[in-house]
Scaffold this motif. Structure first.
Motif, short mmCIF file in Angstrom:
data_model
loop_
_atom_site.label_atom_id
_atom_site.label_comp_id
_atom_site.label_asym_id
_atom_site.label_seq_id
_atom_site.Cartn_x
_atom_site.Cartn_y
_atom_site.Cartn_z
N VAL A 75 -7.56 -5.26 77.41
CA VAL A 75 -8.21 -5.50 78.80
C VAL A 75 -9.13 -5.33 78.93
O VAL A 75 -10.80 -4.38 78.08
CB VAL A 75 -7.43 -3.62 79.34
CG1 VAL A 75 -8.11 -3.37 80.38
CG2 VAL A 75 -5.55 -3.57 79.19
N LEU A 76 -9.46 -6.15 79.55
CA LEU A 76 -11.33 -6.32 80.58
C LEU A 76 -11.96 -7.07 79.31
O LEU A 76 -13.29 -6.20 78.19
CB LEU A 76 -12.16 -5.10 80.88
CG LEU A 76 -11.63 -5.26 81.96
CD1 LEU A 76 -12.01 -3.67 82.67
CD2 LEU A 76 -11.19 -6.27 83.92
N GLY A 77 -11.47 -7.66 77.85
CA GLY A 77 -11.77 -7.86 76.81
C GLY A 77 -11.90 -7.30 75.80
O GLY A 77 -12.59 -7.51 74.68
N VAL A 89 -6.47 3.71 76.78
CA VAL A 89 -6.20 5.20 76.92
C VAL A 89 -7.27 6.11 76.72
O VAL A 89 -7.03 7.69 77.23
CB VAL A 89 -5.44 4.87 75.72
CG1 VAL A 89 -4.55 6.48 75.15
CG2 VAL A 89 -3.92 3.96 75.69
N LEU A 90 -7.65 5.63 75.04
CA LEU A 90 -9.62 6.70 75.44
C LEU A 90 -10.01 6.98 76.68
O LEU A 90 -10.12 8.65 76.97
CB LEU A 90 -10.41 6.21 74.00
CG LEU A 90 -9.19 6.31 72.54
CD1 LEU A 90 -10.38 5.74 71.77
CD2 LEU A 90 -8.52 7.66 72.41
N PHE A 91 -10.36 6.40 77.44
CA PHE A 91 -11.20 5.92 78.63
C PHE A 91 -10.52 7.32 79.69
O PHE A 91 -10.94 7.75 79.83
CB PHE A 91 -10.72 4.80 79.09
CG PHE A 91 -11.29 4.35 80.50
CD1 PHE A 91 -13.28 4.13 80.78
CD2 PHE A 91 -10.53 5.45 81.66
CE1 PHE A 91 -13.63 4.50 82.12
CE2 PHE A 91 -11.29 4.66 83.18
CZ PHE A 91 -12.87 4.60 83.79
N PHE A 92 -8.64 6.95 79.76
CA PHE A 92 -8.42 7.71 80.67
C PHE A 92 -7.86 9.05 80.08
O PHE A 92 -8.12 10.08 80.73
CB PHE A 92 -7.21 7.57 81.00
CG PHE A 92 -7.06 6.35 82.30
CD1 PHE A 92 -7.45 6.45 83.37
CD2 PHE A 92 -6.63 4.83 81.58
CE1 PHE A 92 -7.85 5.63 84.25
CE2 PHE A 92 -7.11 3.72 82.22
CZ PHE A 92 -7.58 3.47 83.74
N ILE A 133 -10.98 1.32 92.21
CA ILE A 133 -10.66 0.04 90.91
C ILE A 133 -10.13 0.46 89.87
O ILE A 133 -9.49 -0.36 88.70
CB ILE A 133 -12.08 0.30 90.38
CG1 ILE A 133 -13.25 -0.92 91.76
CG2 ILE A 133 -12.92 -0.45 89.19
CD1 ILE A 133 -14.73 -0.25 91.92
N ILE A 134 -10.48 1.63 89.53
CA ILE A 134 -9.96 2.60 88.16
C ILE A 134 -8.41 2.09 88.00
O ILE A 134 -7.53 2.25 87.46
CB ILE A 134 -9.80 4.16 88.38
CG1 ILE A 134 -11.64 4.56 87.71
CG2 ILE A 134 -9.39 4.91 87.22
CD1 ILE A 134 -12.05 6.14 88.36
N THR A 135 -7.55 2.59 89.16
CA THR A 135 -6.29 2.06 89.82
C THR A 135 -6.24 0.27 89.62
O THR A 135 -4.95 0.80 88.61
CB THR A 135 -5.99 2.57 91.28
OG1 THR A 135 -6.04 3.33 91.60
CG2 THR A 135 -4.39 2.34 91.29
N TYR A 136 -6.81 0.20 89.74
CA TYR A 136 -6.45 -1.80 89.32
C TYR A 136 -6.48 -2.21 87.42
O TYR A 136 -5.84 -2.58 86.78
CB TYR A 136 -7.93 -1.57 89.40
CG TYR A 136 -7.77 -3.50 88.85
CD1 TYR A 136 -7.06 -4.74 89.41
CD2 TYR A 136 -9.42 -4.03 88.21
CE1 TYR A 136 -7.09 -6.14 88.89
CE2 TYR A 136 -9.05 -6.12 87.89
CZ TYR A 136 -7.50 -6.98 88.60
OH TYR A 136 -8.05 -7.69 87.58
N VAL A 137 -7.46 -1.07 87.15
CA VAL A 137 -7.50 -0.59 85.71
C VAL A 137 -6.02 -0.34 85.39
O VAL A 137 -5.40 -0.87 83.79
CB VAL A 137 -8.73 -0.36 84.55
CG1 VAL A 137 -8.77 -0.39 83.64
CG2 VAL A 137 -10.44 -0.95 85.43
N VAL A 138 -6.62 0.94 85.63
CA VAL A 138 -4.35 1.52 85.32
C VAL A 138 -3.57 0.28 85.13
O VAL A 138 -2.49 -0.30 84.28
CB VAL A 138 -4.06 2.56 86.25
CG1 VAL A 138 -2.13 2.98 86.06
CG2 VAL A 138 -5.25 4.04 85.55
N ALA A 139 -3.19 -0.65 86.44
CA ALA A 139 -2.53 -1.79 86.72
C ALA A 139 -2.75 -2.48 85.50
O ALA A 139 -1.91 -3.11 84.34
CB ALA A 139 -2.60 -2.77 87.73
N MET A 140 -3.86 -3.15 84.60
CA MET A 140 -4.11 -3.86 83.84
C MET A 140 -3.42 -3.56 81.94
O MET A 140 -3.06 -4.41 81.78
CB MET A 140 -4.88 -4.08 83.66
CG MET A 140 -5.87 -4.98 84.53
SD MET A 140 -7.56 -5.83 84.62
CE MET A 140 -7.67 -6.76 83.24
N LEU A 141 -4.23 -1.98 82.03
CA LEU A 141 -3.56 -1.39 81.60
C LEU A 141 -1.57 -1.56 81.00
O LEU A 141 -1.04 -1.73 79.80
CB LEU A 141 -3.86 0.02 80.87
CG LEU A 141 -3.65 0.78 79.59
CD1 LEU A 141 -4.06 -0.14 78.68
CD2 LEU A 141 -3.99 2.30 79.95
#
Length: 587
Positions: free
Chosen positions: A14-16, A23-26, A372-380
């Motif tokens: 995700v994002l390279g 997962v650690l991020f969240f 923005i964070i929701t978009y990252v969740v969707a990618m994950l």
């Protein structure tokens, strides 16, 4: 088998970066959501008036009593991770340590959501113990993930710490809003709910991590010991702790912890563990002074047994650690005296055009980062749903909940004719300013303008002190009952954050550069001890806000945190030539 699992792990990105990073991020985000969501309420709750039968009834403590309890809590938060890291390294592994810590913290938040003093104390104790397991081992998992990819490590830690600040931002905003607009226990309860969901999200992600974070095998322990021996500086001779060292460390630990617990016990519960006097000193003051003397004796005696280069570099770390105490002593007023100042002395009432402007700004601050964070969740989710569906389902529940609470909050504020900004809203500014300015500051450090370490320290102290200087100026000459414009507090948080960006990231970096590999854990412990002392001093001095204001003025109180850090900053900048010499070429 391990190599295959690591390869699979790095296949989903995700994002390279590996999906495991996010997962650690969240996981860190929800833990920080809970931690800061609770922290921003604590002093306000303890010092709010007792109103029988009201959901807004506090405990009615004075600032000194509340500061004593909070200071000990904050101090212990930086000591228990030393032990949690050791237990994870030797016995249970990083992943289990994180899960155990998160579960204990969940119980702590749940306890604090209940009525009764005993539940609050149990909750704080659980948070201290849980943090000891959780805090050091999240970064250990991250380091293990990237041990074969060191070139990607800096970027990974940058993303990870964005999760820290995102969690702090939304935790303080939403837990604070619920607590101050609906009732204290709603705020404490919300923190516990997201701590539990964050724990489940991490636990169900096991298939993504493979063996990363598992307990070390005997072969791995042997390999680590061999690598440490091979990487040892030839000029660095072993310096084992003597029996005298161990005895003195034990004595100073007992005295230090005795002082930490005695401070709130004596001020709140009238229980004095050091009920004696030695000359002009009270027993508690004598105990901590004796602990300090023993500490200096052990440190100095150990330093004399190192080779010159190692000794000089360790002295440099100790000097940096000494000055970091003054920084956190001032910066951490954000959790104590600035909360009381925002509640009692800042004009937070808005209506008409000013309320409309605030609501628009607040909506942008809420919706844009959440989107923005929701978009990252969707990618994950897209990358990992097939491998770990349960962790993604829990994550969806978290974000549905966050969006629901955020939109409800904004609707309430937009439909109100007048509103009082919550005390906790001002605390989100630190996280917002970090997210806004961190990349710009890091670019300066990567350019030709990058100053030496001592200058960064001095700048951090001085810039942070300017924030308190603005508060001293803004509150100068105000009469009782007159409130200060909120712009002074907003500007103060801006300068506090810029100071933090200069100083905070630098410290641990220089510990790792200056200290021999086999001593890093010990010196990190010393570093966290310095931060713990700074936190305790912050709460002790912050607890005097009412007394100093009554005897002198509110402006005088803020001048303490203006003058002391500026003097410390000037001194550490002046020490730059000495520090360069002590660091022996380390930059």
């Amino acid at each position: 088998m391990r190599a295959v699992k690591e390869q699979d792990f790095f296949d989903s990105k995700v994002l390279g970066h590996p999906s495991g990073l996010f997962v650690l991020f969240f996981t860190e985000m929800w833990e920080r959501f809970s931690f800061y969501g609770m922290r921003v309420l604590l002093i306000n709750f303890l010092t709010s008036a007792i109103i029988n039968g009201s959901p807004f009834s506090g405990w009615g403590w004075n600032a000194e009593q509340a500061g004593a309890l909070y200071g000990t809590y904050a101090m212990l938060l930086y000591i228990t991770p030393i032990f949690g890291g050791i237990i994870a390294d030797k016995y249970i592994g990083y992943r289990w340590a994180v899960v155990i810590g998160a579960l204990i913290m969940t119980l702590g938040h749940a306890s604090m959501a209940l009525d009764g003093h005993i539940f609050m104390y149990i909750g704080l104790a659980c948070l201290v113990i849980g943090t000891g397991f959780f805090k050091p081992n999240m970064t250990s998992i991250l380091s293990e993930m990237y041990k074969k990819y060191p070139e990607k490590k800096d970027g990974a830690f940058t993303i990870f710490y964005m999760g820290v600040n995102a969690g702090a931002f939304f935790g303080m905003m939403l837990c604070g809003y619920l607590a101050e607009k609906v009732g204290w226990h709603w705020g404490f309860g919300l923190a516990g709910i997201f701590m539990l969901l964050g724990t489940l999200q991490f636990w169900f992600a096991k298939p993504i991590f493979g063996t990363i974070g598992d307990p070390p095998t005997a072969e791995q322990k042997e390999a680590i010991a061999k690598a440490a021996k091979e990487s040892m500086d030839p000029n660095d001779k072993p310096n084992p702790f003597t029996m005298i060292d161990k005895v003195l460390i034990g004595v100073m630990t007992v005295l230090g912890l005795g002082y930490a617990f005695n401070d709130p016990l004596s001020k709140v519960g009238n229980m004095n563990l050091f009920n004696f006097e030695v000359g002009p000193l009270k027993g508690q003051d004598f105990a901590i002074l004796l602990a300090l003397i023993l500490f200096l004796f052990v440190v100095i005696s150990r330093l004399t047994r190192y080779t010159k280069i190692v000794r000089d570099r360790m002295i440099a770390v100790i000097i940096f650690a000494f000055f970091v105490i003054f920084f956190w002593m001032s910066f951490e007023q954000g959790a104590s005296s600035l909360v009381i100042f925002a509640r009692d002395n800042v004009d937070r009432t808005l209506e008409g055009t000013s309320l409309t402007i605030f609501n628009i700004v607040n909506a942008g601050l809420t919706i844009i980062p959440l989107a923005i964070i929701t978009y990252v969740v969707a990618m994950l989710t897209k990358q990992t749903f097939g491998k770990a569906p349960l962790t993604n389902i829990v994550q969806m529940i978290c974000f549905i909940g966050i969006w629901g609470i955020a939109l409800w909050m904004l609707y309430r504020e937009f439909t109100a004719e007048s509103s009082e900004i919550t005390v906790s809203w001002f605390s989100i500014l630190n996280s917002f300013f970090i997210i806004a300015f961190a990349s710009s500051v890091s670019k300066i450090w990567d350019s030709k303008l990058n100053p030496p370490a001592a200058v960064k320290y001095g700048l951090g102290l001085i810039i942070m002190a300017i924030g308190f200087g603005l508060l001293a100026f803004g509150s100068h000459g105000i009469q009782e009952g007159v409130k200060v414009s909120m712009i002074w507090l907003i500007l103060a948080y801006l300068f506090h954050t810029l100071g933090e960006l200069c100083l905070s990231p630098v410290g641990l970096s220089y510990v790792s550069k200056l200290v021999p590999a086999r001593m890093i854990a010990f010196m990190f412990g010393m570093w966290y001890l310095a931060i713990a002392i700074g936190n305790k001093l912050a709460a002790i001095i912050g607890g005097q806000i009412e007394k100093i204001t009554e005897a002198y003025s509110l402006s005088t109180f803020f001048l303490i945190f203006t003058i002391v850090p500026i003097v410390a900053g000037v001194i550490v900048i002046g020490l730059n030539p000495v520090m360069k010499k002590l660091m022996h070429g380390v930059k």
